[in-house]
Design a protein around this motif. Structure first.
Motif, short mmCIF file in Angstrom:
data_model
loop_
_atom_site.label_atom_id
_atom_site.label_comp_id
_atom_site.label_asym_id
_atom_site.label_seq_id
_atom_site.Cartn_x
_atom_site.Cartn_y
_atom_site.Cartn_z
N SER A 82 -3.07 11.83 8.53
CA SER A 82 -2.66 10.61 7.82
C SER A 82 -1.14 10.59 7.67
O SER A 82 -0.53 11.56 7.21
CB SER A 82 -3.35 10.60 6.46
OG SER A 82 -2.58 9.92 5.50
N VAL A 83 -0.55 9.45 8.05
CA VAL A 83 0.91 9.30 7.99
C VAL A 83 1.39 9.38 6.55
O VAL A 83 2.26 10.17 6.20
CB VAL A 83 1.31 7.93 8.63
CG1 VAL A 83 2.80 7.69 8.48
CG2 VAL A 83 0.90 7.89 10.10
N GLY A 84 0.78 8.54 5.69
CA GLY A 84 1.22 8.49 4.29
C GLY A 84 1.02 9.81 3.57
O GLY A 84 1.88 10.23 2.78
N ASP A 95 -1.05 -0.47 14.84
CA ASP A 95 -0.28 -1.64 14.40
C ASP A 95 0.15 -2.54 15.57
O ASP A 95 0.53 -3.69 15.36
CB ASP A 95 0.98 -1.19 13.64
CG ASP A 95 0.64 -0.64 12.26
OD1 ASP A 95 -0.52 -0.76 11.84
OD2 ASP A 95 1.54 -0.09 11.61
N ARG A 118 0.81 -1.20 0.00
CA ARG A 118 0.00 0.00 0.00
C ARG A 118 0.86 1.26 0.00
O ARG A 118 0.48 2.29 -0.57
CB ARG A 118 -0.92 0.01 1.23
CG ARG A 118 -1.71 1.27 1.30
CD ARG A 118 -2.64 1.34 2.46
NE ARG A 118 -3.01 2.73 2.67
CZ ARG A 118 -3.92 3.38 1.97
NH1 ARG A 118 -4.56 2.76 1.02
NH2 ARG A 118 -4.17 4.64 2.21
N ASP A 167 -7.75 9.49 -1.09
CA ASP A 167 -8.26 10.82 -1.43
C ASP A 167 -7.40 11.95 -0.86
O ASP A 167 -7.17 12.98 -1.51
CB ASP A 167 -9.72 10.97 -0.97
CG ASP A 167 -9.88 10.68 0.52
OD1 ASP A 167 -9.24 9.74 1.02
OD2 ASP A 167 -10.65 11.41 1.19
N LEU A 168 -6.88 11.77 0.35
CA LEU A 168 -6.10 12.86 0.98
C LEU A 168 -4.75 13.03 0.29
O LEU A 168 -4.25 14.15 0.16
CB LEU A 168 -5.91 12.59 2.47
CG LEU A 168 -7.20 12.44 3.29
CD1 LEU A 168 -6.90 12.08 4.73
CD2 LEU A 168 -8.01 13.73 3.22
N ILE A 208 -8.59 3.57 14.15
CA ILE A 208 -7.96 4.08 12.91
C ILE A 208 -8.50 3.36 11.67
O ILE A 208 -8.87 4.00 10.69
CB ILE A 208 -6.41 3.94 12.95
CG1 ILE A 208 -5.84 4.44 14.29
CG2 ILE A 208 -5.76 4.63 11.75
CD1 ILE A 208 -6.01 5.92 14.56
C1 UD1 Z 1 0.66 4.08 7.95
C2 UD1 Z 1 1.46 2.83 8.25
C3 UD1 Z 1 0.54 1.73 8.79
C4 UD1 Z 1 -0.23 2.25 10.00
C5 UD1 Z 1 -0.94 3.56 9.68
C6 UD1 Z 1 -1.59 4.21 10.90
C7 UD1 Z 1 3.26 2.94 6.65
C8 UD1 Z 1 3.91 2.36 5.46
N1 UD1 Z 1 2.10 2.37 7.04
O1 UD1 Z 1 -0.29 3.70 6.96
O2 UD1 Z 1 1.36 0.62 9.15
O3 UD1 Z 1 -1.20 1.29 10.36
O4 UD1 Z 1 0.00 4.52 9.14
O5 UD1 Z 1 -0.64 4.44 11.87
O6 UD1 Z 1 3.77 3.85 7.28
N2 UD1 Z 1 -7.10 7.96 5.11
C9 UD1 Z 1 -8.07 8.51 4.31
N3 UD1 Z 1 -7.69 9.01 3.08
C10 UD1 Z 1 -6.39 8.99 2.67
C11 UD1 Z 1 -5.40 8.43 3.52
C12 UD1 Z 1 -5.79 7.93 4.74
O7 UD1 Z 1 -9.24 8.54 4.65
O8 UD1 Z 1 -6.10 9.47 1.56
C13 UD1 Z 1 -7.49 7.40 6.43
C14 UD1 Z 1 -7.25 5.88 6.50
O9 UD1 Z 1 -8.30 5.15 5.91
C15 UD1 Z 1 -7.13 5.67 7.99
C16 UD1 Z 1 -6.49 6.98 8.49
O10 UD1 Z 1 -6.66 7.92 7.43
O11 UD1 Z 1 -8.41 5.56 8.55
C17 UD1 Z 1 -5.03 6.87 8.80
O12 UD1 Z 1 -4.35 6.28 7.71
P1 UD1 Z 1 -2.84 6.67 7.37
O13 UD1 Z 1 -2.23 7.34 8.54
O14 UD1 Z 1 -2.81 7.37 6.07
O15 UD1 Z 1 -2.19 5.24 7.19
P2 UD1 Z 1 -1.09 4.82 6.15
O16 UD1 Z 1 -0.17 5.96 5.88
O17 UD1 Z 1 -1.72 4.13 5.01
#
Ligand code: UD1
Length: 419
Positions: free
Chosen positions: A163-165, A306, A92, A124-125, A328
């Motif tokens: 959001s982390v990513g 996690d 992902r 989306d973010l 989350i």
């Molecule tokens: C990263 C971690 C993952 C961890 C997660 C939360 C990496 C490679 N992976 O994942 O192991 O479980 O952080 O600590 O670092 N969201 C949206 N729209 C978006 C992006 C996110 O709605 O465009 C939501 C997600 O569905 C979720 C929340 O935001 O509910 C947090 O997700 P996010 O922090 O983005 O997780 P990842 O970066 O994918």
């Protein structure tokens, strides 16, 4: 198909070293694409998710070379801005390449990412943030066609969820954008700080990482860099669960106590003694763990999502009823059915798991459902009496380097078989 055979019920004792953090390595590898020269990345874990990122870098024209735990990426001859679909599907975090490819090449073509199935994981973010930096993104038939030929331009971006990513994608894209980018409500995870340190080591100007307000002054280019990845706090939490549930006593070498405050606090409530050493964290468990009345996952510095599944595995034999709420991700309890096969008494109600501690778990054949769910079954298998056969361990290999050897060093009776 690789499986693990575990004869559980032995207390885990001794010392174990924590490898580099997967979730820090992945965005750093994507940021390596921006470097005009060489990135020498130490303490880089050899995991299938990391290998997937290396394949993406190679498909774009980078030269990657591993020697021990040091990965060197040469990115001065990028020849493609298109990531093949099969590589995008492997993890992902491949979406973090979007900002890097667009910033480096001016165009990017990639499909929607794969990864753990934890319910809907929208992007989306990521897309709306990169659009605010001036990236034109068209979504057609599951692919993203992106163009930033006029360049990316700094701006102020508010992310409604930290959001982390998304935070990482913006940081990477903004590092060489024109002008100033401000990220409001940024994620504060230690892996974000590690990414900022990598970028700054390469000549970027990223300030405020680790707070919810990050400011990036774009620079014209990034130079060669040498960086060491932080230790994996989720791996540390997995070791803590294993030692706790087996009634053991171990030193987890390299663990950074500051990164694990929320996790350690729960193990203390469960009756474990946690001591902070120069070398890492020592955990000594009682004969039987106490229950946890209520644990809730939160963004950092709260309890990490996690580390939830492995904590639930440890609570299966605690004294009393525990409740665990996942805030989350929507669908993180798939592994619970498999824990029940080992004798656990767990109910789920929406995002909450209610765990009634049983006296002991007993071995059975179980299947890993995802990375951290698989780790939970490994923890439970190490505690269970009798033999547990763990199938679909490729999920575990995404985030744990040499799990069999490392748990064996702590005295576990575990071996790998090929069926
Ligand atoms: C990263 C971690 C993952 C961890 C997660 C939360 C990496 C490679 N992976 O994942 O192991 O479980 O952080 O600590 O670092 N969201 C949206 N729209 C978006 C992006 C996110 O709605 O465009 C939501 C997600 O569905 C979720 C929340 O935001 O509910 C947090 O997700 P996010 O922090 O983005 O997780 P990842 O970066 O994918």
């Amino acid at each position: 198909m690789e499986r693990f055979l575990i004869e559980g019920g032995t207390a885990l004792n001794g010392k174990v070293k924590v490898h580099g953090a997967k979730n820090a390595a992945l965005p750093i590898l994507s940021a390596a694409l921006l470097i005009d020269g060489e990135s020498v990345i130490h303490n880089c874990p050899d995991l299938s998710d990391v290998r997937a990122s290396v394949h993406i870098l190679e498909s774009l024209g980078c030269q990657c070379h591993r020697e021990g735990d040091t990965l060197t990426v040469k990115s001065d001859a990028i020849c493609s801005s298109q990531i093949p679909d099969d590589l995008m599907q492997k993890t992902r975090s491949s979406i973090i390449f979007l900002g890097a490819v667009a910033a480096r090449c001016g165009t990017a073509v990639l499909s929607s990412p794969g990864g753990c199935d934890l319910g809907p994981r929208p992007i989306d973010l990521h897309l709306s943030s990169l659009r605010q930096l001036g990236l034109c993104i068209k979504e057609e038939h599951g692919s993203l066609y992106c163009n930033s030929e006029k360049g990316l331009f700094g701006t102020s971006i508010y992310i409604p969820i930290p959001s982390v990513g998304t935070t990482e994608n913006i940081m990477i894209a903004a590092a060489t954008a024109k002008g100033t980018t401000r990220i409001c409500n940024a994620a504060r995870e230690p892996e974000i700080v590690d990414l900022a340190n990598f970028l700054n080591g390469a000549g970027a100007n990223v300030q405020g990482a680790g707070s919810c307000d990050i400011v990036i002054e774009g620079v014209s280019s990034l130079h060669s860099v040498e960086h060491s990845i932080i230790p994996d706090r989720i791996l540390t939490a997995t070791y803590m669960s294993t030692v706790a549930v087996t009634g053991g006593d171990a030193l987890i070498e390299g663990a950074i106590p500051e990164h694990l405050k929320a996790v350690s606090a729960e193990f203390i409530k469960m009756g474990c003694q946690i001591s902070t050493k120069n070398e890492g964290i020592r955990i000594a468990a009682p004969k039987r763990l106490s229950r946890l009345k209520s644990v809730k996952t939160q963004y950092y510095p709260g309890f990490p999502t996690d580390a939830g599944p492995t904590l639930i595995a440890a609570l299966c034999t605690a004294d009393g009823t525990s409740t665990f709420t996942e805030n989350i991700f929507e669908n993180r309890f798939k592994f619970v059915d498999e824990l029940r096969r080992l004798g656990a008494d767990i109910k789920t109600e929406g995002r909450t798991a209610i765990i009634d501690g049983v006296k002991a778990l007993s071995g059975a054949q179980v299947k890993c459902t995802d990375l951290r769910g698989g780790a939970a079954l490994l923890v439970a298998g190490l505690a269970a009496n009798g033999v547990t056969t763990l199938c679909d361990v490729h999920h575990i290999n995404r985030g744990y380097e040499n799990p069999v050897e490392n748990f064996k060093n702590l005295g576990a009776n575990i071996k790998r078989t090929d069926v």
